[in-house]
Write a protein that holds these residues in place. Structure first.
Motif, PDB file in Angstrom:
ATOM      1  N   ASP A  74      -4.814  -3.504  -5.252  1.00  0.00           N
ATOM      2  CA  ASP A  74      -3.997  -3.685  -3.995  1.00  0.00           C
ATOM      3  C   ASP A  74      -4.527  -4.947  -3.043  1.00  0.00           C
ATOM      4  OD1 ASP A  74      -2.258  -3.452  -1.645  1.00  0.00           O
ATOM      5  OD2 ASP A  74      -3.414  -1.658  -0.979  1.00  0.00           O
TER       6      ASP A  74
ATOM      7  N   THR B  73       0.812  -1.305  -0.055  1.00  0.00           N
ATOM      8  CA  THR B  73      -0.167   0.006  -0.031  1.00  0.00           C
ATOM      9  C   THR B  73       0.806   1.230   0.120  1.00  0.00           C
ATOM     10  OG1 THR B  73      -1.650  -1.247   1.110  1.00  0.00           O
ATOM     11  CG2 THR B  73      -1.919   1.145   1.250  1.00  0.00           C
TER      12      THR B  73
ATOM     13  N   THR C  59      -2.777  -4.720   7.521  1.00  0.00           N
ATOM     14  CA  THR C  59      -3.630  -3.374   7.204  1.00  0.00           C
ATOM     15  C   THR C  59      -4.571  -3.807   6.341  1.00  0.00           C
ATOM     16  OG1 THR C  59      -1.535  -2.481   7.624  1.00  0.00           O
ATOM     17  CG2 THR C  59      -3.277  -1.018   6.960  1.00  0.00           C
ATOM     18  N   THR C  60      -4.239  -3.693   5.152  1.00  0.00           N
ATOM     19  CA  THR C  60      -5.260  -3.811   4.034  1.00  0.00           C
ATOM     20  C   THR C  60      -6.118  -5.398   4.307  1.00  0.00           C
ATOM     21  OG1 THR C  60      -3.934  -2.590   2.717  1.00  0.00           O
ATOM     22  CG2 THR C  60      -5.903  -3.639   1.507  1.00  0.00           C
TER      23      THR C  60
HETATM   24 MG   LIG Z   1      -1.788  -2.939   2.493  1.00  0.00          MG
END
Ligand SMILES: [Mg+2]
Ligand SMILES: Nc1nc2c(ncn2[C@@H]2O[C@H](COP(=O)(O)OP(=O)(O)OP(=O)(O)O)[C@@H](O)[C@H]2O)c(=O)[nH]1
Length: 658
Positions: free
Chosen positions: A215, A70, A93-94
């Motif tokens: 992503d 990211t 995170t993502t």
């Molecule tokens: Mg990420």
């Protein structure tokens, strides 16, 4: 600071597409002005322009969690916002695959999220994308970056659910958990992503020009959502695999690479690039720059060796420092981050490769129509010229000879009509053959076959069941392709006979019927087969025997296969519609010429002045046809202009082509 090279190239690509779209539109108007704008052809050209307009270039970022995917996206594409636009943080995170693009139809900024519960359904993500009501949409206020960044935090949302629910969703498996966390009481609740997929429509110039950035979350997202590996990654122009210099190539990096990434680009591994991120962790003020350089270089070679790719496909970078450098406009730091080297590689390799595909596609559609039209203009020219020659020779002809000529022309007309009868009956044979091809490739046939395979599999969503069903499925697809290939060859042979019949005693030459090959689709199925085999044998699948994942996988497989079949169907349909086109056009021209010849003879019969008049008329016609041919050549030339040589004076983006 120098403008991002990727942006320059993307803009040039966009202008090039606009030029091509304009040429095709100009051609459509021209066809209309020449009364040649047949509905079928206009539709095809219109579709070509639409294809150009909706053309997308996808770059996918994949890696284990926390490697900096990211951050890299923020640094390459969105540094203009002077902030970290997409959430990037330590740890996981993502949470869901996130597609950044621009929705040119709705022309709005939003984030659209697909609830994780849709995993229980039979529809693929591609299917669900067609139905916005199934998604939760939040508008994005691009004038309020803080609020926008806040809304974008949705992609990291998780929730706590009872273990059984997670199991049902295929997001928890006791075996897998034990193998990773050791034995012990299974947890009562499990944290799962809130969303399954995110679509972010954002009016960034690159995205407006057709760039799509994908992503992905780390941590087995690829295993959980087979659609990613089966269709999203293979369909991307480039896949960027991200590693981190501080962790090196770990076991799980390698697993991911071997099981999901390496194979998805075919043997040539086209468009596959590795980034060795976080090289700033190797920066060391005590060492001199040459020593640091040597350490980075050796890690790069080591990484290439582990992945089994060339060292020049591994790009050492630091996304974090690059983002910082771009925000602060610090040229020296940006150079040290080495991000521009990776950006140049992407722009110099990925965009031109994509452009070449688009160009071939456009030449394939419009180019063949150009050829057909040119052919009929050339034969029209020939007809007019030979009529003029005949007339010039007739200046001193007596009535008897004229009568003889009228008779001969009548005979030719009769012979022509006879050929027409033969042509009509051969067309019927052709239509029968076409029907076999279209039936074999029909989606109804495909769905029926898929339904049968599924019925067989019902109750045995295991890897063993999958093996059997996959066998049946791929055997069926190979059979289909064989039938189509054989029928297409026969159809081609029939078409050739019909053409030859006309060639025999006429000045019709040049255009031949086109061939149709299933090669591309057979290869797609072969690729899908290997992808499926890899999935079947992958450690996650064999270890957990998760019926859920198997079922999901099978749905993705079906959805992707259906797409391949629909493409083949479309191409075959176009081919069958086109195959007789040049001949039909020739026939119409021939008929017209014979009629004109009769008319000329009648005129000459009437008076000597009639002859002069007619001759003048024919000369004017010749000049007009030659002028039209020159216009046609100009448009054809613009269409086929080699990439890089086009001079776009208009400098307008594609979106402004009306
Ligand atoms: Mg990420
Ligand atoms: N030192 C250093 N840290 C970095 C660099 N790039 C990213 N990071 C940090 O690494 C952490 C993970 O970065 P992300 O971009 O969230 O990683 P990701 O690959 O998207 O991870 P997931 O979304 O969890 O799959 C963040 O704290 C970043 O700030 C870098 O070049 N150098």
């Amino acid at each position: 600071m120098e403008e991002n090279r990727f942006k320059q190239q993307m803009r040039a690509f966009d202008h090039w597409k606009a030029d091509i779209a304009r040429t095709i539109q100009q051609f459509m108007h021209w066809l209309d002005s020449q009364q040649l704008g047949e509905a079928e052809i206009s539709l095809r050209l219109y579709e070509a322009v639409e294809t150009l307009r909706s053309d997308r270039l996808t770059i996918a970022f994949v890696a284990e969690f926390s490697r900096g995917k990211t951050e890299l996206i923020n640094a390459i594409f969105f540094s203009d916002y002077k902030r970290r636009l997409l959430p990037s943080d330590a740890g996981r995170t993502t949470m869901c695959p996130t597609e950044l693009f621009y929705d040119t139809v709705e022309d709005e900024a939003y984030i659209r999220l697909l609830p994780i519960e849709t995993r229980l359904e039979e529809l693929s993500i591609a299917d669900l994308k067609k139905d916005p009501s199934r998604w939760t949409t939040f508008p994005l206020d691009i004038n309020a970056p803080d609020r926008m960044a806040e809304t974008l935090q949705q992609v990291i949302k998780v929730k706590e659910v009872p273990r059984q629910d997670a199991e049902r969703l295929g997001l928890y498996s006791a075996e897998l958990s034990a193998s990773m966390n050791g034995q012990g009481e299974p947890p009562a609740t499990v944290e799962i992503p809130q969303w399954r997929h995110a679509l972010i429509s954002f009016p960034h110039p690159l995205l407006q020009q057709g760039l799509v950035v994908l992503d992905t979350p780390g941590l087995n997202a690829l295993g959980n959502e087979p659609e990613l590996t089966l269709s999203m990654l293979p369909n991307a122009q480039a896949v960027l695999f991200v590693l981190a210099a501080d962790t090196g190539v770990t076991r799980s990096d390698l697993d991911m690479w071997q099981n999901h990434i390496r194979g998805c680009r075919g043997e040539a591994r086209a468009g596959l690039v590795a980034a060795l991120n976080k090289i700033d962790t190797l920066w060391d003020d005590i060492k001199n720059p040459a020593e640091v350089e040597a350490t980075i270089e050796s890690q790069r070679r080591e990484t290439a060796r582990s992945l089994g790719i060339e060292a020049d496909k591994v790009f050492p970078v630091t996304a974090q420092k690059a983002l910082l450098a771009k925000i602060r406009q610090d040229g020296d730091l940006l150079r040290r981050s080495r991000l521009l080297i990776l950006e140049s590689y992407l722009s110099d390799n990925i965009i031109p490769a994509k452009q070449a595909i688009v160009r071939d596609n456009m030449i394939g559609i419009a180019g063949s129509i150009f050829d057909g039209v040119r052919q009929s203009f050339l034969s029209r020219l020939k007809g007019v010229q030979s009529q003029a020659d005949e007339l010039r020779g007739m200046k001193d002809t007596n009535a008897e000879v004229l009568q003889h000529m009228v008779k001969k022309t009548r005979e030719r007309q009769a012979a022509f009509n006879k050929k027409m009868e033969h042509f009509q009956s051969s067309r019927r044979v052709l239509a029968q053959q076409a029907k076999i091809i279209m039936d074999a490739l029909s989606l109804v046939t495909f769905d029926r076959m898929m339904g049968d395979v599924r019925k067989d599999m019902e109750g045995s969503w295991s890897t063993a069941g999958l093996k059997k069903s996959m066998q049946t499925f791929f055997d069926n697809m190979r059979d289909t392709m064989q039938i189509v290939s054989r029928q297409a060859d026969q159809t081609y042979a029939v078409a050739q006979t019909i053409y030859n019949k006309f060639y025999e005693d006429s000045n019709f030459n040049g255009t031949k019927p086109k061939m149709f090959s299933v090669k591309k689709y057979s290869e797609d199925f072969e690729k899908l087969y290997w992808e499926a085999e890899k999935f079947r044998n992958s450690p996650v699948t064999t270890m957990t025997e998760q019926s859920f994942v198997v079922k999901k996988f099978f749905i993705s497989l079906g959805s992707h296969a259906r797409y391949i079949v629909s493409q083949a169907h479309q191409e075959a349909d176009n081919w069958l519609k086109d195959i007789m086109h040049p001949l039909v056009r020739y026939i119409n021209e021939g008929k017209l010429q014979l009629e004109q010849q009769m008319e000329t003879l009648n005129k000459v019969n009437e008076s000597k002045e009639g002859l002069q008049e007619k001759l003048k008329e024919l000369e004017a016609q010749t000049a007009d046809i030659e002028a039209q041919l020159a216009t046609l050549d100009e448009m054809d030339h613009a269409l086929r202009m080699p990439i890089g040589e086009e001079v776009s004076q208009r400098q307008e983006p594609l979106s402004s082509v009306a």
